[in-house]
Design an enzyme around this catalytic site. Structure first.
Site, PDB file in Angstrom:
ATOM      1  N   ASN A  14       1.009  -1.247  -0.075  1.00 50.92           N
ATOM      2  CA  ASN A  14      -0.035  -0.173   0.063  1.00 50.92           C
ATOM      3  C   ASN A  14       0.846   1.383  -0.069  1.00 50.92           C
ATOM      4  O   ASN A  14       1.493   1.521   1.048  1.00 50.92           O
ATOM      5  CB  ASN A  14      -0.839  -0.203   1.155  1.00 50.92           C
ATOM      6  CG  ASN A  14      -1.640   1.176   1.390  1.00 50.92           C
ATOM      7  OD1 ASN A  14      -1.261   2.285   1.237  1.00 50.92           O
ATOM      8  ND2 ASN A  14      -2.837   0.856   2.106  1.00 50.92           N
ATOM      9  N   ASP A  75      -0.672  -3.919  10.200  1.00 52.44           N
ATOM     10  CA  ASP A  75      -2.203  -4.100  10.033  1.00 52.44           C
ATOM     11  C   ASP A  75      -2.881  -3.118  10.583  1.00 52.44           C
ATOM     12  O   ASP A  75      -2.693  -2.831  11.712  1.00 52.44           O
ATOM     13  CB  ASP A  75      -2.480  -5.510  10.292  1.00 52.44           C
ATOM     14  CG  ASP A  75      -3.904  -5.892   9.549  1.00 52.44           C
ATOM     15  OD1 ASP A  75      -3.883  -5.946   8.354  1.00 52.44           O
ATOM     16  OD2 ASP A  75      -4.835  -6.493  10.220  1.00 52.44           O
ATOM     17  N   GLY A 159      -7.083   5.938   1.700  1.00 50.93           N
ATOM     18  CA  GLY A 159      -8.091   4.833   2.260  1.00 50.93           C
ATOM     19  C   GLY A 159      -9.281   6.010   3.031  1.00 50.93           C
ATOM     20  O   GLY A 159      -9.921   6.517   2.236  1.00 50.93           O
ATOM     21  N   ASP A 161      -9.119   8.207   5.218  1.00 52.54           N
ATOM     22  CA  ASP A 161      -8.620   9.585   5.396  1.00 52.54           C
ATOM     23  C   ASP A 161      -9.617  10.630   5.175  1.00 52.54           C
ATOM     24  O   ASP A 161      -9.532  11.447   6.150  1.00 52.54           O
ATOM     25  CB  ASP A 161      -7.045  10.030   4.533  1.00 52.54           C
ATOM     26  CG  ASP A 161      -6.024   9.339   5.168  1.00 52.54           C
ATOM     27  OD1 ASP A 161      -5.928   8.734   6.426  1.00 52.54           O
ATOM     28  OD2 ASP A 161      -4.857   9.478   4.785  1.00 52.54           O
ATOM     29  N   HIS A 186      -2.438   6.803  14.251  1.00 50.65           N
ATOM     30  CA  HIS A 186      -2.217   5.441  14.801  1.00 50.65           C
ATOM     31  C   HIS A 186      -0.844   4.781  14.332  1.00 50.65           C
ATOM     32  O   HIS A 186      -0.297   4.374  15.351  1.00 50.65           O
ATOM     33  CB  HIS A 186      -3.345   4.607  14.336  1.00 50.65           C
ATOM     34  CG  HIS A 186      -3.724   4.650  12.837  1.00 50.65           C
ATOM     35  ND1 HIS A 186      -3.875   5.710  12.080  1.00 50.65           N
ATOM     36  CD2 HIS A 186      -3.630   3.806  11.948  1.00 50.65           C
ATOM     37  CE1 HIS A 186      -4.116   5.660  11.007  1.00 50.65           C
ATOM     38  NE2 HIS A 186      -4.016   4.179  10.791  1.00 50.65           N
ATOM     39  N   ARG A 187      -0.452   4.794  13.047  1.00 49.11           N
ATOM     40  CA  ARG A 187       0.943   4.473  12.506  1.00 49.11           C
ATOM     41  C   ARG A 187       1.906   5.077  13.073  1.00 49.11           C
ATOM     42  O   ARG A 187       2.702   4.526  13.662  1.00 49.11           O
ATOM     43  CB  ARG A 187       0.773   4.258  11.213  1.00 49.11           C
ATOM     44  CG  ARG A 187       1.398   3.183  10.581  1.00 49.11           C
ATOM     45  CD  ARG A 187       1.389   2.818   9.055  1.00 49.11           C
ATOM     46  NE  ARG A 187       0.287   3.747   8.460  1.00 49.11           N
ATOM     47  CZ  ARG A 187      -1.004   3.559   8.309  1.00 49.11           C
ATOM     48  NH1 ARG A 187      -1.466   2.467   8.875  1.00 49.11           N
ATOM     49  NH2 ARG A 187      -1.720   4.240   7.453  1.00 49.11           N
TER      50      ARG A 187
HETATM   51  P1  IMP Z   1      -4.727  -3.374   5.992  1.00 52.40           P
HETATM   52  O1  IMP Z   1      -3.866  -3.040   7.219  1.00 52.40           O
HETATM   53  O2  IMP Z   1      -3.863  -3.275   4.749  1.00 52.40           O
HETATM   54  O3  IMP Z   1      -5.567  -4.542   6.092  1.00 52.40           O
HETATM   55  O4  IMP Z   1      -5.758  -1.979   5.784  1.00 52.40           O
HETATM   56  C1  IMP Z   1      -6.816  -1.522   6.444  1.00 52.40           C
HETATM   57  C2  IMP Z   1      -7.619  -0.691   5.928  1.00 52.40           C
HETATM   58  O5  IMP Z   1      -7.612   0.388   6.788  1.00 52.40           O
HETATM   59  C3  IMP Z   1      -7.520  -0.496   4.457  1.00 52.40           C
HETATM   60  O6  IMP Z   1      -8.624  -0.188   3.830  1.00 52.40           O
HETATM   61  C4  IMP Z   1      -6.699   1.044   4.693  1.00 52.40           C
HETATM   62  O7  IMP Z   1      -6.939   1.852   3.545  1.00 52.40           O
HETATM   63  C5  IMP Z   1      -7.422   1.606   5.845  1.00 52.40           C
HETATM   64  N1  IMP Z   1      -6.352   2.775   6.611  1.00 52.40           N
HETATM   65  C6  IMP Z   1      -5.361   1.855   7.512  1.00 52.40           C
HETATM   66  N2  IMP Z   1      -4.664   2.824   7.592  1.00 52.40           N
HETATM   67  C7  IMP Z   1      -5.107   4.039   7.251  1.00 52.40           C
HETATM   68  C8  IMP Z   1      -5.000   5.385   7.313  1.00 52.40           C
HETATM   69  O8  IMP Z   1      -3.860   5.762   7.945  1.00 52.40           O
HETATM   70  N3  IMP Z   1      -5.681   6.246   6.737  1.00 52.40           N
HETATM   71  C9  IMP Z   1      -6.880   5.882   6.099  1.00 52.40           C
HETATM   72  N4  IMP Z   1      -7.100   4.464   5.936  1.00 52.40           N
HETATM   73  C10 IMP Z   1      -6.182   3.670   6.553  1.00 52.40           C
END
Ligand code: IMP
Length: 203
Positions: A14, A75, A159, A161, A186-187
């Site tokens: 991603n 994740d 995503g 955001d 969060h990240r």
């Molecule tokens: P995964 O961790 O790749 O399974 O993604 C989880 C989902 O949450 C995905 O649809 C991402 O686009 C969304 N997501 C995760 N982190 C963010 C963020 O920082 N901003 C917006 N969407 C997020």
């Protein structure tokens, strides 16, 4: 960050996450390279876990077993109060198995239609797994509380955001600079915690 390998492969494909992880790790003197830059052949890691922790470990392990180098995997998910914590671990597939992020955002706004702003609380959660080249695992969790906007705002980020407004702000993640988002996201929080864990390990 002494005693630390300073190169780490990011398990994610991603682009949004890769950019954020690279940005933050570079501050700590670590060079993060994406799995494409490292030349890992394309394959999908099946996210079969029922929690963010499980999926974070599954992703990191799958790449580590392939390359035997330090790997970092994230994740993450969005937990919405009015949806009793959904979509959580299923955030990427919220609107269906092969849906787009636009489908996910549209579904979220539809499901929350008419819900007043004081009942639109939500939080982003990220669980980051770092597997060091000797196989040791460090796992860090970070959260960012906020609320779901009533319509999309801004076009930065990725995503969810455009529809997430973090507490203490009147703008969405998609209306923030990357730096501002990283400082509260969060990240960003999970990466800070990871830094503490690395510090404790090298004491
Ligand atoms: P995964 O961790 O790749 O399974 O993604 C989880 C989902 O949450 C995905 O649809 C991402 O686009 C969304 N997501 C995760 N982190 C963010 C963020 O920082 N901003 C917006 N969407 C997020």
């Amino acid at each position: 960050m002494e005693n630390m390998e300073n190169k780490v492969v990011i398990a994610s494909r991603n682009e949004g996450k890769i950019k954020e992880i690279k940005d933050v790790l570079s501050k700590y003197g670590m060079e993060a390279v994406s799995r494409d830059e490292f030349g890992i052949p394309k394959f999908e890691v099946e996210e079969t876990g029922e929690t963010l922790e499980e999926n974070s470990i599954i992703k990191a392990k799958a790449i580590f077993e392939l390359i035997d180098e330090a790997v970092i995997a994230d994740d993450s998910g969005l937990e919405v109060d009015a949806l009793k914590g959904r979509p959580g671990v299923y955030s990427a597939r919220y609107a269906g198995e092969h849906c787009s992020m636009q489908d996910n955002r549209d579904k979220m706004l539809r499901e929350l239609k008419g819900v007043p702003s004081d009942k639109r609380g939500a939080r982003f959660v990220s669980v980051i797994t770092l597997i060091l080249s000797d196989g040791e695992r460090l796992i860090a969790r970070g959260e960012c509380k906020g609320r779901i906007a009533s319509e999309e705002r801004g076009d930065a980020g990725f995503g969810y955001d455009p529809i997430f407004i973090p507490d203490g702000f009147d703008k969405s993640f998609a209306e923030m600079s990357q730096e501002q988002k990283n400082s509260i996201s969060h990240r960003g929080m999970a990466l800070k915690r990871l830094e503490e864990l690395i510090g404790e390990r090298s004491k």
